[in-house]
Design a protein around this motif. Structure first.
Motif, PDB file in Angstrom:
ATOM      1  N   ARG A 138       0.818  -1.211   0.000  1.00  0.00           N
ATOM      2  CA  ARG A 138       0.000   0.000   0.000  1.00  0.00           C
ATOM      3  C   ARG A 138       0.853   1.263   0.000  1.00  0.00           C
ATOM      4  O   ARG A 138       0.557   2.222  -0.713  1.00  0.00           O
ATOM      5  N   ARG A 139       1.916   1.270   0.812  1.00  0.00           N
ATOM      6  CA  ARG A 139       2.755   2.473   0.889  1.00  0.00           C
ATOM      7  C   ARG A 139       3.401   2.774  -0.461  1.00  0.00           C
ATOM      8  O   ARG A 139       3.448   3.938  -0.893  1.00  0.00           O
ATOM      9  N   ALA A 140       3.886   1.736  -1.132  1.00  0.00           N
ATOM     10  CA  ALA A 140       4.488   1.945  -2.452  1.00  0.00           C
ATOM     11  C   ALA A 140       3.455   2.448  -3.452  1.00  0.00           C
ATOM     12  O   ALA A 140       3.745   3.301  -4.301  1.00  0.00           O
ATOM     13  N   ARG A 146       1.243   9.489  -5.639  1.00  0.00           N
ATOM     14  CA  ARG A 146       1.675  10.863  -5.352  1.00  0.00           C
ATOM     15  C   ARG A 146       2.607  11.377  -6.448  1.00  0.00           C
ATOM     16  O   ARG A 146       2.478  12.520  -6.913  1.00  0.00           O
ATOM     17  N   LYS A 147       3.540  10.534  -6.880  1.00  0.00           N
ATOM     18  CA  LYS A 147       4.448  10.939  -7.952  1.00  0.00           C
ATOM     19  C   LYS A 147       3.689  11.199  -9.245  1.00  0.00           C
ATOM     20  O   LYS A 147       4.020  12.123  -9.998  1.00  0.00           O
ATOM     21  N   ARG A 148       2.670  10.394  -9.495  1.00  0.00           N
ATOM     22  CA  ARG A 148       1.881  10.612 -10.706  1.00  0.00           C
ATOM     23  C   ARG A 148       1.150  11.947 -10.649  1.00  0.00           C
ATOM     24  O   ARG A 148       1.082  12.677 -11.647  1.00  0.00           O
ATOM     25  N   ARG A 149       0.604  12.293  -9.457  1.00  0.00           N
ATOM     26  CA  ARG A 149      -0.066  13.587  -9.324  1.00  0.00           C
ATOM     27  C   ARG A 149       0.921  14.739  -9.494  1.00  0.00           C
ATOM     28  O   ARG A 149       0.605  15.756 -10.122  1.00  0.00           O
ATOM     29  N   VAL A 150       2.125  14.570  -8.935  1.00  0.00           N
ATOM     30  CA  VAL A 150       3.146  15.619  -9.085  1.00  0.00           C
ATOM     31  C   VAL A 150       3.538  15.778 -10.546  1.00  0.00           C
ATOM     32  O   VAL A 150       3.673  16.900 -11.054  1.00  0.00           O
ATOM     33  N   ASP A 151       3.716  14.650 -11.237  1.00  0.00           N
ATOM     34  CA  ASP A 151       4.075  14.719 -12.660  1.00  0.00           C
ATOM     35  C   ASP A 151       2.963  15.362 -13.480  1.00  0.00           C
ATOM     36  O   ASP A 151       3.236  16.167 -14.386  1.00  0.00           O
ATOM     37  N   ASP A 152       1.720  15.018 -13.170  1.00  0.00           N
ATOM     38  CA  ASP A 152       0.599  15.626 -13.896  1.00  0.00           C
ATOM     39  C   ASP A 152       0.533  17.128 -13.649  1.00  0.00           C
ATOM     40  O   ASP A 152       0.282  17.911 -14.580  1.00  0.00           O
ATOM     41  N   ALA A 153       0.764  17.532 -12.389  1.00  0.00           N
ATOM     42  CA  ALA A 153       0.747  18.964 -12.082  1.00  0.00           C
ATOM     43  C   ALA A 153       1.881  19.690 -12.800  1.00  0.00           C
ATOM     44  O   ALA A 153       1.699  20.801 -13.313  1.00  0.00           O
ATOM     45  N   GLU A 154       3.058  19.057 -12.859  1.00  0.00           N
ATOM     46  CA  GLU A 154       4.183  19.669 -13.560  1.00  0.00           C
ATOM     47  C   GLU A 154       3.902  19.790 -15.056  1.00  0.00           C
ATOM     48  O   GLU A 154       4.244  20.804 -15.686  1.00  0.00           O
TER      49      GLU A 154
END
Length: 238
Positions: A138-140, A146-154
């Motif tokens: 679950r943590r992974a 979270r990384k996907r959301r950051v990449d999408d925001a970028e």
């Protein structure tokens, strides 16, 4: 595991689960009912239908579980559903723990209810494995989301910057009056635009005419001034 790997894993899972819970059990049920018609259980009359139904649910749940990443709620949900259907499938196969066999004047009744319950309890223990797989990954999965959301925001910010640059570039290339050549103007009180002739107007070449707006020279055949874009009077076009 990549999406392609999960897809191949799901296809293989569907194939193996169909063999385990549908094809092989139906063959065995057909052999038993054909050779031992005296054997009866609570579900014997419709056991083929039950095997097909619950076996199909097991195949569907296992396939959907395999196609989702470990650590997702969807994989946990389909894993638990698959275990529930396996328990129902086992209960039907064992006839609820009661089987009766008659041969001539002899009648035998088998009661293996406790054994069936023990088997179902053992199957339910796999729920711990499903949950442990979920909790460990679950943590992974959260970090990956979270990384996907950051990449999408970028990406969205980069697209906004590119759009802003393109807008600025279009604005820079847009024609404006400041980039046009200047000429002498006299604006009267009644907003009539008048032209103050320059010295060279007296020596106007043959076949040329003067724009009354900007004072530029143009051939007499032109309809529009090439300097300011204003229209010439119709009678001035030769």
């Amino acid at each position: 595991m990549s999406g392609k790997g999960r897809l191949s894993d799901a296809v293989w899972t569907a194939f193996t689960e169909a063999l385990r819970f549908i094809v092989v059990p139906l063959v065995l049920v057909d052999l038993v009912t054909s050779n031992y018609p005296q054997l009866s259980t609570a579900f014997m009359s419709e056991i083929g239908t039950f095997v097909m139904f619950f076996g199909g649910m097991i195949v569907a749940s296992s396939t959907l579980e395999a196609i989702h990443r470990p650590g997702t709620y969807k994989r946990l949900l389909f894993g638990m559903c698959g275990l529930a259907f396996v328990g129902m499938w086992m209960f039907v196969i064992f006839g609820g723990g009661i089987a009766e066999f008659s041969y001539g004047p002899y009648f035998v009744r088998f009661d293996i209810t406790k054994i069936v319950y023990i088997v179902l309890a053992g199957i339910s223990l796999k729920a711990l494995l499903v949950y442990m797989t979920f909790s460990v990954n679950r943590r992974a999965e959260v970090e990956r989301a979270r990384k996907r959301r950051v990449d999408d925001a970028e990406k969205m910010r980069q697209q906004a910057r590119n759009a802003k640059k393109m807008k600025a570039a279009r604005a820079a290339t847009t024609l404006s009056f400041e980039r046009m050549s200047s000429a002498e103007f006299d604006v009267t009180a009644d907003d009539d635009i008048g032209y103050t002739p320059s010295a060279y107007v007296k020596d106007l070449p043959t076949g040329m005419k003067i724009c009354e707006v900007c004072g530029a020279q143009s051939p007499t055949k032109d309809y529009v001034c090439k300097n300011c874009g204003s229209w010439f009077p119709r009678d001035s076009v030769i």
